[in-house]
Design a protein around this motif. Structure first.
Motif, PDB file in Angstrom:
ATOM      1  N   PHE A 201       0.824  -1.214   0.000  1.00  0.00           N
ATOM      2  CA  PHE A 201       0.000   0.000   0.000  1.00  0.00           C
ATOM      3  C   PHE A 201       0.853   1.257   0.000  1.00  0.00           C
ATOM      4  CE2 PHE A 201      -3.253  -2.665   2.361  1.00  0.00           C
ATOM      5  CZ  PHE A 201      -3.968  -2.908   1.213  1.00  0.00           C
TER       6      PHE A 201
ATOM      7  N   ALA B  61      -6.575   7.898  -7.742  1.00  0.00           N
ATOM      8  CA  ALA B  61      -7.387   6.716  -8.049  1.00  0.00           C
ATOM      9  C   ALA B  61      -8.842   7.117  -8.303  1.00  0.00           C
ATOM     10  CB  ALA B  61      -7.300   5.709  -6.900  1.00  0.00           C
TER      11      ALA B  61
ATOM     12  N   LEU C   2     -10.794   7.562 -11.752  1.00  0.00           N
ATOM     13  CA  LEU C   2     -11.536   6.483 -12.393  1.00  0.00           C
ATOM     14  C   LEU C   2     -12.888   6.987 -12.911  1.00  0.00           C
ATOM     15  CD1 LEU C   2     -12.077   3.361 -12.793  1.00  0.00           C
ATOM     16  CD2 LEU C   2     -13.071   3.417 -10.511  1.00  0.00           C
ATOM     17  N   PHE C   3     -13.462   7.966 -12.208  1.00  0.00           N
ATOM     18  CA  PHE C   3     -14.809   8.434 -12.553  1.00  0.00           C
ATOM     19  C   PHE C   3     -14.815   9.498 -13.652  1.00  0.00           C
ATOM     20  CE2 PHE C   3     -15.104   6.458  -8.477  1.00  0.00           C
ATOM     21  CZ  PHE C   3     -16.270   5.716  -8.582  1.00  0.00           C
TER      22      PHE C   3
ATOM     23  N   LYS D  30     -11.158  12.516 -20.164  1.00  0.00           N
ATOM     24  CA  LYS D  30      -9.840  11.874 -20.283  1.00  0.00           C
ATOM     25  C   LYS D  30      -9.182  12.237 -21.603  1.00  0.00           C
ATOM     26  CE  LYS D  30     -10.759   7.878 -17.314  1.00  0.00           C
ATOM     27  NZ  LYS D  30     -11.397   6.550 -17.350  1.00  0.00           N
TER      28      LYS D  30
ATOM     29  N   ALA E  67     -21.255   5.161 -13.628  1.00  0.00           N
ATOM     30  CA  ALA E  67     -20.353   4.796 -12.534  1.00  0.00           C
ATOM     31  C   ALA E  67     -20.654   5.639 -11.294  1.00  0.00           C
ATOM     32  CB  ALA E  67     -18.901   4.989 -12.974  1.00  0.00           C
TER      33      ALA E  67
ATOM     34  N   LEU F   3     -21.561   4.510  -7.494  1.00  0.00           N
ATOM     35  CA  LEU F   3     -20.763   5.017  -6.368  1.00  0.00           C
ATOM     36  C   LEU F   3     -21.688   5.559  -5.271  1.00  0.00           C
ATOM     37  CD1 LEU F   3     -17.964   5.929  -5.149  1.00  0.00           C
ATOM     38  CD2 LEU F   3     -18.319   8.099  -6.326  1.00  0.00           C
TER      39      LEU F   3
ATOM     40  N   SER G 259     -14.031   3.188   1.501  1.00  0.00           N
ATOM     41  CA  SER G 259     -12.574   3.263   1.344  1.00  0.00           C
ATOM     42  C   SER G 259     -12.162   4.702   1.049  1.00  0.00           C
ATOM     43  CB  SER G 259     -12.144   2.361   0.192  1.00  0.00           C
ATOM     44  OG  SER G 259     -12.562   2.923  -1.038  1.00  0.00           O
ATOM     45  N   PHE G 260     -10.880   4.961   1.235  1.00  0.00           N
ATOM     46  CA  PHE G 260     -10.294   6.276   0.963  1.00  0.00           C
ATOM     47  C   PHE G 260     -10.645   6.723  -0.458  1.00  0.00           C
ATOM     48  CE2 PHE G 260      -6.784   8.869  -0.621  1.00  0.00           C
ATOM     49  CZ  PHE G 260      -6.565   9.772   0.407  1.00  0.00           C
ATOM     50  N   ARG G 261     -10.482   5.805  -1.409  1.00  0.00           N
ATOM     51  CA  ARG G 261     -10.732   6.141  -2.809  1.00  0.00           C
ATOM     52  C   ARG G 261     -12.196   6.491  -3.039  1.00  0.00           C
ATOM     53  NH1 ARG G 261     -11.139   2.703  -7.542  1.00  0.00           N
ATOM     54  NH2 ARG G 261     -12.658   1.663  -6.253  1.00  0.00           N
ATOM     55  N   ASP G 262     -13.111   5.680  -2.493  1.00  0.00           N
ATOM     56  CA  ASP G 262     -14.540   5.923  -2.717  1.00  0.00           C
ATOM     57  C   ASP G 262     -14.984   7.236  -2.062  1.00  0.00           C
ATOM     58  OD1 ASP G 262     -14.410   3.535  -3.989  1.00  0.00           O
ATOM     59  OD2 ASP G 262     -15.631   2.402  -2.554  1.00  0.00           O
TER      60      ASP G 262
END
Lengths: 651, 88
Positions: free
Chosen positions: A426, A450, A453-454, A460, A605, A609, A620-623
């Motif tokens: 990690f 991270a 992702l969304f 992008k 997405a 979420l 999680s941190f990312r979410d």
């Protein structure tokens, strides 16, 4: 403390524009208004200044914009020059006279005498603009650390500037558009990288910089930047007691001059070491007693009221507290985004906004805080984490060393159950090259990124492989590579996150939203420069953070506070939006058709979420990052791009 | 057998970590941590999924990247442990 705006160039209805710009930032200065249109004869350039005032020093005689005695100079000023008393005495001794008792006139006089080099004489938190009729130019400057804000833009050859971007929205024909590269930066390091802002075409004057604008254009120069000695010049043999005494002396003086005001000055008390130190020093210097202010939370994970009460009792101060519920955070969040003027990936500014409202309700408008100590004396977990990662990298595959990561984050339940192998993975302990200039920050940058992702396919492709972290590296000074690793990490934190997020989104903007001025003794530049020369081991000794600071202040604090391990300031993130009222609002803001229509995020997405976060006690941190990031970005569009969007929907 | 385990794991990753975005699915050999797909909470979500889906308990000592950091590794680990549960 106040807000201001202005222009240099051609404006059709200058009074009307200056008044509208003042209206947009009226929250920064509820105590007075002023504007001035300057139309120099025979010159092609017009100029104007607008000011909204929060009266703190020179209550009755320091209205702005203020002109010099000969009428050649006019100033609009936000902030404080804390050493104005000494500067004023010095100028009087040299034969200069003053019409007012405040710091604004001192600043104006210093510029009149010294020109732009007056900046090196100032100890303060400031942003100001001076119209110089002698040179037909506008001089705009910002304090060393980036406490007070200053934004600017150009339209049809006219330069516009203001304390907040809101005032620039009053420029006829100006439309807010979200800068996709700024969004990538927020989704990497929590804020845009100055001079970029969230608004396309709007820039921030960076901390420690000044601008001179005239008929020939504008030029920006740096008058101060954070510096450290070369690694080989760091002197570990410095006498610790000597240094502790020097630190104490500087900190006392930094606090003393920050108590200067013609209104009472209070102090924030988070329960941590830094604000306890500031409150302890201020309590000694406040003959009529000190008021302290704190936020409490329902969740034991975030609440520090036990330590706050302990410290308040120890000092015998008048303590005020306000509880901040998850529903409060959710309800305040649109206002928080409106004030911060940028997408956020944490809700932590929201409780600060609530705290400033408590301070205002108590009748106060100035508070000291402990902000800056973690950057200056190496308090953040990230500094310890980088040290442990280096330690692990020296023995790859060690079964024992990675267990130290768990010790660093006792408040993260998800980490406690992990194996040494996972901990090492990690934190990139085996992977990250030690030569990477962003070594200390990689896990945080990677963890935040991270959430990209969304991003939609369209976004992008517009970003076309752009990476905000590379942009950070490109901005590093040449000498960076010669510094000790701890100093490199401190530089990154102080240069980027502190002005970009801590002092702005979580600091000035949340306090000034309620007309409250924060003052930060730890960010006195004398103290910052002193701390930069200390050997790293006096700041982070083993895994003991802020070592010398604790030592220098131990006699003023209860042992529970002196030896307390740093607990980072956090607030409930996506969980704050789990209540039924908040959920309804979330569904409206994140409506799939609107998200898809705006084109920044993958709407399907985002929908999943929202469902996932709603069903989870500890995402999680990312979410969490993604949820708050997407929500605040869509709110930003609603608030600032609303008119544009309606126009494009109609088309 | 192995391919259907892999497919189940891929579907879980796409749904739970990639929120339906199949284009972001890594190859079977890519590190889930390096790809930013799994963090410390994500690992616990993955373990809970394996236990529920494949009907065996993941021992604490098995929660290591060697078993769980790629789709290949997870499939192999599940294949070795689920066989007894499935046979029973």
């Amino acid at each position: 403390m106040c807000g201001f705006a202005g222009y240099l160039g051609h404006v059709a209805e200058p009074e009307r524009l200056l008044a509208a710009m003042g209206d947009a930032i009226a929250h920064r200065g509820p105590d007075g208004r002023g504007l001035k249109v300057i139309a120099p004869a025979g010159s092609a350039l017009g100029a104007g200044l607008s000011h909204v005032r929060l009266s703190i020093v020179g209550l009755t005689d320091s209205a702005q914009p203020m002109a010099s005695e000969d009428g050649q100079l006019s100033i609009a000023f936000n902030g404080e020059i804390f050493n104005y008393v000494e500067l004023r005495e010095e100028l009087i001794a040299r034969g200069h006279r003053f019409r007012t008792s405040g710091d604004t006139e001192v600043l104006l006089k210093l510029y009149e005498i010294y020109g732009e080099s007056c900046l090196s004489r100032l100890n303060g938190d400031f942003a100001f603009a001076i119209w110089d009729g002698r040179a037909k130019r506008m001089f705009i400057a910002r304090d060393r650390m980036g406490v007070r804000p200053l934004f600017y833009t150009e339209k049809a050859g006219t330069l516009y500037f203001a304390s907040e971007v809101k005032a620039l929205l009053a420029i006829p024909g100006f439309h807010a558009t979200l800068d996709p590269f700024a969004l990538d930066q927020v989704f990497t390091l929590w804020s845009p990288i100055a001079p970029r802002t969230a608004f396309e075409g709007v820039f921030e004057l960076e901390a420690g910089n000044f601008m001179i604008a005239d008929a020939s254009g504008r030029r920006i120069s740096t008058y101060w930047s954070l510096d450290f000695p070369d690694s080989r010049d760091v002197r570990p043999e410095m006498d610790e007691d000597d240094k502790a005494a020097q630190l104490r002396h500087l900190l006392e003086d930094a606090t003393r001059i920050r108590l200067r005001a013609d209104v009472p000055v209070g102090s924030c008390l988070s329960g941590g070491l830094d604000s306890s130190i500031v409150a302890a020093l201020a309590a000694d210097m406040a003959p009529r007693g000190l008021d302290t202010f704190a936020i409490t939370f329902d969740s034991p994970e975030h609440d520090e009221s036990g330590f706050q009460t302990l410290m308040a009792r120890h000092l015998g101060v008048k303590h005020h507290e306000v509880n901040c519920t998850e529903a409060d955070i959710a309800a305040a969040f649109p206002d928080v985004v409106r004030l911060a003027e940028k997408p956020l990936i944490r809700t932590a500014p929201a409780p600060m906004y609530r705290l400033s409202s408590l301070i205002r309700e108590t009748g106060m408008k100035v508070v000291l805080t402990g902000e800056g100590a973690d950057e200056v004396f190496a308090g953040y977990d990230l500094f310890k984490e980088a040290q442990v990662r280096r330690f692990c990298a020296r023995q790859p595959g060690s079964k024992f060393r990675p267990h130290l990561f768990r010790k660093l984050y006792p408040y993260l339940p998800g980490l406690q159950k992990q194996s040494a192998e996972y901990l090492a993975a990690f934190f990139g302990a085996d992977a990250a090259p030690l030569s990477d200039p962003l070594f200390s920050h990689r896990p945080r940058l990677r963890g935040t990124a991270a959430a990209k992702l969304f991003f939609s396919g369209d976004l992008k492709s517009r970003l076309a492989g752009y990476d905000a972290a590379d942009d950070m590296i490109a901005q590093l000074p040449e000498r960076f590579g010669r510094w000790h690793p701890l100093h490199q990490a401190q530089y990154l934190e102080t240069r980027f996150l502190m002005p970009g997020y801590i002092l702005s989104s979580q600091g000035d903007r949340m306090a000034m939203g309620n007309g409250v001025e924060g003052r930060f003794p730890f960010l006195d530049h004398r103290l910052v420069e002193f701390a930069a020369t200390l050997p790293p081991s006096m700041k982070l000794k083993g895994l003991k953070e802020k070592y010398l600071l604790r030592k220098s202040m131990a006699d003023k604090l209860p042992a529970e506070i002196t030896h307390r391990v740093k607990q980072p300031y956090r607030a409930p993130d996506s969980r704050a939006f789990s209540g039924s009222v908040a959920q309804e609002h979330v569904h409206a803001v994140l409506d799939a058709r609107r998200v898809a229509g705006d084109g920044l995020f993958n709407a399907a997405a985002v929908d999943k979420l929202v469902q996932k976060c709603a069903g989870q006690a500890a995402p999680s941190f990312r979410d969490d990052t993604a949820f708050i990031g997407v929500l605040s970005t869509q709110m930003w569009l609603d608030i600032f791009q609303g008119t544009n969007r309606r126009a494009s929907e109609a088309a | 057998m192995s391919e259907s385990i892999k497919q189940t794991i891929r579907s879980f990753i796409v749904e739970n970590f990639l929120f339906g975005d199949e284009a972001a699915l890594p190859t079977d050999a890519d590190s889930l941590i390096a790809g930013g797909i799994i963090d410390s909470t994500g690992v616990l979500e993955l373990v809970a999924f394996i236990e529920e889906q494949f009907g065996f308990t993941v021992a604490d000592s098995d929660i290591v990247p060697a078993n769980l950091d790629t789709i290949d590794a997870i499939a192999g680990y599940v294949g070795r442990n689920a066989s007894t549960a499935a046979a029973a």
